[in-house]
Design a protein around this motif. Sequence first.
Motif, mmCIF file in Angstrom:
data_model
loop_
_atom_site.group_PDB
_atom_site.id
_atom_site.type_symbol
_atom_site.label_atom_id
_atom_site.label_comp_id
_atom_site.label_asym_id
_atom_site.label_seq_id
_atom_site.Cartn_x
_atom_site.Cartn_y
_atom_site.Cartn_z
ATOM 1 N N UNK A 226 -41.740 21.911 14.270
ATOM 2 C CA UNK A 226 -42.420 20.891 13.471
ATOM 3 C C UNK A 226 -43.724 20.463 14.118
ATOM 4 N N UNK A 227 -43.741 20.342 15.444
ATOM 5 C CA UNK A 227 -44.979 19.993 16.142
ATOM 6 C C UNK A 227 -46.038 21.061 15.913
ATOM 7 N N UNK A 228 -45.655 22.332 16.003
ATOM 8 C CA UNK A 228 -46.610 23.419 15.768
ATOM 9 C C UNK A 228 -47.155 23.352 14.338
ATOM 10 N N UNK A 229 -46.263 23.130 13.371
ATOM 11 C CA UNK A 229 -46.707 23.070 11.979
ATOM 12 C C UNK A 229 -47.667 21.911 11.746
ATOM 13 N N UNK A 230 -47.358 20.739 12.302
ATOM 14 C CA UNK A 230 -48.197 19.568 12.075
ATOM 15 C C UNK A 230 -49.541 19.680 12.781
ATOM 16 N N UNK A 231 -49.535 20.191 13.993
ATOM 17 C CA UNK A 231 -50.782 20.228 14.761
ATOM 18 C C UNK A 231 -51.691 21.391 14.374
ATOM 19 N N UNK A 232 -51.119 22.469 13.841
ATOM 20 C CA UNK A 232 -51.925 23.628 13.467
ATOM 21 C C UNK A 232 -52.105 23.770 11.951
ATOM 22 N N UNK A 233 -51.413 22.924 11.172
ATOM 23 C CA UNK A 233 -51.416 23.077 9.725
ATOM 24 C C UNK A 233 -52.789 22.994 9.094
ATOM 25 N N UNK A 234 -53.573 21.990 9.462
ATOM 26 C CA UNK A 234 -54.892 21.819 8.865
ATOM 27 C C UNK A 234 -55.799 22.995 9.207
ATOM 28 N N UNK A 423 -46.814 13.075 14.313
ATOM 29 C CA UNK A 423 -46.982 12.874 12.871
ATOM 30 C C UNK A 423 -48.168 11.950 12.602
ATOM 31 N N UNK A 424 -48.279 10.878 13.403
ATOM 32 C CA UNK A 424 -49.366 9.914 13.201
ATOM 33 C C UNK A 424 -50.722 10.578 13.394
ATOM 34 N N UNK A 425 -50.869 11.349 14.475
ATOM 35 C CA UNK A 425 -52.143 12.014 14.718
ATOM 36 C C UNK A 425 -52.502 12.977 13.607
ATOM 37 N N UNK A 426 -51.514 13.763 13.164
ATOM 38 C CA UNK A 426 -51.766 14.712 12.078
ATOM 39 C C UNK A 426 -52.055 13.989 10.769
ATOM 40 N N UNK A 427 -51.303 12.910 10.494
ATOM 41 C CA UNK A 427 -51.477 12.189 9.232
ATOM 42 C C UNK A 427 -52.852 11.540 9.150
ATOM 43 N N UNK A 428 -53.285 10.909 10.237
ATOM 44 C CA UNK A 428 -54.597 10.255 10.226
ATOM 45 C C UNK A 428 -55.698 11.279 10.021
ATOM 46 N N UNK A 430 -55.550 14.344 8.709
ATOM 47 C CA UNK A 430 -55.522 14.975 7.390
ATOM 48 C C UNK A 430 -55.884 13.983 6.283
ATOM 49 N N UNK A 431 -55.456 12.732 6.430
ATOM 50 C CA UNK A 431 -55.782 11.734 5.415
ATOM 51 C C UNK A 431 -57.291 11.519 5.348
ATOM 52 N N UNK A 432 -57.914 11.349 6.507
ATOM 53 C CA UNK A 432 -59.366 11.129 6.523
ATOM 54 C C UNK A 432 -60.092 12.352 5.960
ATOM 55 N N UNK A 433 -59.642 13.545 6.316
ATOM 56 C CA UNK A 433 -60.284 14.760 5.814
ATOM 57 C C UNK A 433 -60.174 14.868 4.297
ATOM 58 N N UNK A 434 -58.974 14.643 3.774
ATOM 59 C CA UNK A 434 -58.778 14.753 2.328
ATOM 60 C C UNK A 434 -59.559 13.685 1.567
ATOM 61 N N UNK A 435 -59.570 12.471 2.079
ATOM 62 C CA UNK A 435 -60.321 11.412 1.398
ATOM 63 C C UNK A 435 -61.824 11.646 1.495
ATOM 64 N N UNK A 436 -62.275 12.249 2.604
ATOM 65 C CA UNK A 436 -63.702 12.570 2.722
ATOM 66 C C UNK A 436 -64.106 13.603 1.680
ATOM 67 N N UNK A 437 -63.238 14.595 1.473
ATOM 68 C CA UNK A 437 -63.524 15.600 0.432
ATOM 69 C C UNK A 437 -63.556 14.955 -0.957
ATOM 70 N N UNK A 438 -62.606 14.054 -1.195
ATOM 71 C CA UNK A 438 -62.565 13.384 -2.490
ATOM 72 C C UNK A 438 -63.822 12.558 -2.730
ATOM 73 N N UNK A 439 -64.185 11.731 -1.749
ATOM 74 C CA UNK A 439 -65.356 10.864 -1.934
ATOM 75 C C UNK A 439 -66.646 11.685 -2.002
ATOM 76 N N UNK A 440 -66.714 12.786 -1.267
ATOM 77 C CA UNK A 440 -67.901 13.637 -1.351
ATOM 78 C C UNK A 440 -68.066 14.180 -2.768
ATOM 79 N N UNK A 481 -60.439 3.736 3.423
ATOM 80 C CA UNK A 481 -59.157 4.077 2.802
ATOM 81 C C UNK A 481 -58.040 4.163 3.831
ATOM 82 N N UNK A 482 -58.364 4.674 5.017
ATOM 83 C CA UNK A 482 -57.350 4.796 6.064
ATOM 84 C C UNK A 482 -56.832 3.423 6.482
ATOM 85 N N UNK A 483 -57.742 2.448 6.600
ATOM 86 C CA UNK A 483 -57.301 1.086 6.923
ATOM 87 C C UNK A 483 -56.409 0.523 5.815
ATOM 88 N N UNK A 484 -56.748 0.788 4.566
ATOM 89 C CA UNK A 484 -55.920 0.311 3.453
ATOM 90 C C UNK A 484 -54.546 0.984 3.462
#
Length: 513
Positions: A226-234, A423-428, A430-440, A481-484
């Motif tokens: 699971x660590x490998x999947x989360x850290x290398x997934x993006x 999980x927290x490191x991966x979630x933050x 990936x969340x910022x990356x996905x929201x950046x793509x959306x807002x762009x 968005x990440x703060x929200x």
Amino acid sequence: MSSPTSAPVATPGFTPFDGRLAVGLSGVLIAALTSGINDRVTEITLIDTLGVFGLGHDEGSWISTAYAAAEVSAMLIAPWLAITFSIRRFAIAVTVAFTLLGVIMPLAPNLQSLLVLRVLQGLAGGALPPLLMTVALRFLPWNIKLYGLSAYALTATFGPNLAMPLAALWTEQSDWRLVFWQIVPAGFLGAALIAYGLPQDPQRLERLKQADWRGALLGMGWISMLVIALSQGERLDWLNSPLIVAMLTGAAICLPLFLLNEWFHPLPLFKLQLLARRNFAYGLITLCLFVIVATAGSAIPAAYLIETHHYRPQQVMPIALMIALPQLLLAPVVAFVINRRWLDSRYVLATGLALLAIACAGGSFISSEWIGEDFYALQALHAFGQPMVVVPLLMNATGVIAPMEGPFASAMVNALRGMAAVVAGSAVENFVTQREHFHSSVLLDAVGSRLHSLSPLMSQGSMAELAERVRAQAFVLSFSDAFLALLLVIAVLFFILLTLPIRAYPPQPPVTP
């Protein structure tokens, strides 16, 4: 909040406290903090050290992944090994091994040897935080047990936030090899204090006959995959990568088999029956969710300043120190405050969550004009709020644990907390990356028609400048968005606090016949 179902029952069996035990506990604390700081510092300085080893980003990312997988896996098995081979001997061995591996790390000749060394160091370093909790639960007398738990809380609040200043110190003001060698003085000091102060409990080698080898294999398997999947997934594009699919599938198979094995094994690594105790279950859930808030609370401001204003680690240093340094005083102060029978620690915890919520709400108003000083007030709220959450939840969770059950509790708390950090490191990220793509996309659509009409009149430089401004604004909106999103996590924490735990009392003196 739920009402108490029964008065607390004091547990006999604590060893008398003396100065030598304080020295030994200090040694374990120093070793555990050094382990956590080493993990974060080497990850922060990865870009700076890759060039020295002649490695690219893709190759270098496996260095962090290998360490994290080994570290969390060690948290699963360390308490069992410590009880089997004696806490004192095991603590000295892993502390010395962790330190010596740091000495030879910069001398690694190639990627393969560096990965092997990082895995070994991760196994040694990951064993240290569980030992700190095990020692506090097993050896400390009732009247200072909360202060021992507040020392453990520093591994979640002080250590991670001290990493950025140290990373800046070694990469910008000194020799890069000190990124790895910084642990040497603290490591050997910790081992010496442990050798002097910790009681020498007997070895229990007969436990090897009942060893949970199947559980260790399944547990370390699902954690590592699971660590490998989360850290290398993006980086590998998640489900489009056969490796990530294989890792997620393997983790999904191993996890239920591991839990089933632990439920029925006579001497498990995880004693799942402890989850029937409401306060212990509450502590596990809350700690895992809190790790997400605490990780993001320091990571988001740093990422914003680095991405938007191109800060170096040295310039981000004051932001991290705003949270880190006060913990040395605030954690024991919170322990002192809640060590009163008339005070319900759940109200202290709720106050801490409220401070974190205010900080996240304030962070949601972030704009491209914010600089480092604009985060000081928010970081001060985190500095006060974090120990007000961690110390009470540790008291609530461990108050229902007998001293001899400490290793079971320590394995569950630390392994899940370590996984939550990944999980927290991966979630933050990936969340910022996905929201950046959306807002762009939204911003580009909004200016698309105007840009099309003006494009013949605009130079390539103007077009590039506009694209950069859109990208910068998209990042700012994604951080908001990440703060929200963190506010939603805190809302869940409030809901759990109101429904699950019963009132916990401070540790009481042993009941005498």
